[in-house]
Design an enzyme around this catalytic site. Structure first.
Site, short mmCIF file in Angstrom:
data_model
loop_
_atom_site.label_atom_id
_atom_site.label_comp_id
_atom_site.label_asym_id
_atom_site.label_seq_id
_atom_site.Cartn_x
_atom_site.Cartn_y
_atom_site.Cartn_z
CG HIS A 62 53.12 -25.03 -52.46
ND1 HIS A 62 52.23 -24.13 -51.90
CD2 HIS A 62 52.38 -26.10 -52.85
CE1 HIS A 62 51.01 -24.65 -51.95
NE2 HIS A 62 51.08 -25.83 -52.51
CD GLU A 64 56.52 -19.93 -53.31
OE1 GLU A 64 56.00 -19.01 -53.97
OE2 GLU A 64 56.05 -21.09 -53.28
CB CYS A 94 54.85 -20.70 -49.32
SG CYS A 94 54.66 -22.26 -50.23
#
Length: 145
Positions: A62, A64, A94
């Site tokens: 992901h 982030e 995240c």
């Protein structure tokens, strides 16, 4: 716990959210979910990443999480005065990484629904029930272009 607030510096936030949007478009062009994230400290980008799922081989790539990982490959110091910008609400995974990194401010582009780390029933990013995390980051919902 910080309350959800409006952005204090619209010019700076707009600049960084535009960059996050560029990263999101790169992710979309690569066949991934359109999410871009970057971390800014003292007026400069110290890490940035684009989403690498679902087309990539890593299921947890992901934007982030990748940005937080990148910070720790080249930066040592407090992130309490850093801001993470993301085009989407960080998911629970995240949000946990952001809390562990002790990033002080998070600017979010859009809600993520039931997997979101702020407005879902799992508000990891804004939780005050994990004492070792300390104060929750300031959360800003982006309302710009």
């Amino acid at each position: 716990m910080h309350a959800e607030t409006q952005r204090p510096d619209p010019t700076a936030d707009a600049t960084w959210m535009r960059r996050a949007s560029e990263l999101a478009e790169q992710a979309r062009a690569a066949g991934n979910t359109a999410v871009g994230a970057l971390i800014v400290l003292d007026g400069r980008i110290i890490a940035e990443a684009e989403e690498q799922t679902p087309a990539g081989p890593r299921p947890f790539a992901h934007a982030e999480l990748l940005a937080v990982e990148a910070v720790f490959t080249r930066f040592r110091g407090s992130l309490r005065s850093a801001t993470l910008y993301s085009t989407a609400e960080p998911c629970v995974l995240c949000a946990f990484a952001i809390r562990e990194a002790q990033i002080g401010r998070v600017v979010i582009g859009r809600e993520a629904g039931e997997i979101g780390g702020v407005r879902s029933r799992f508000p990891v990013l804004s939780a005050d029930w994990v004492p070792r995390w300390g104060e929750a980051p300031e959360i800003v919902w982006w309302e710009g272009d």
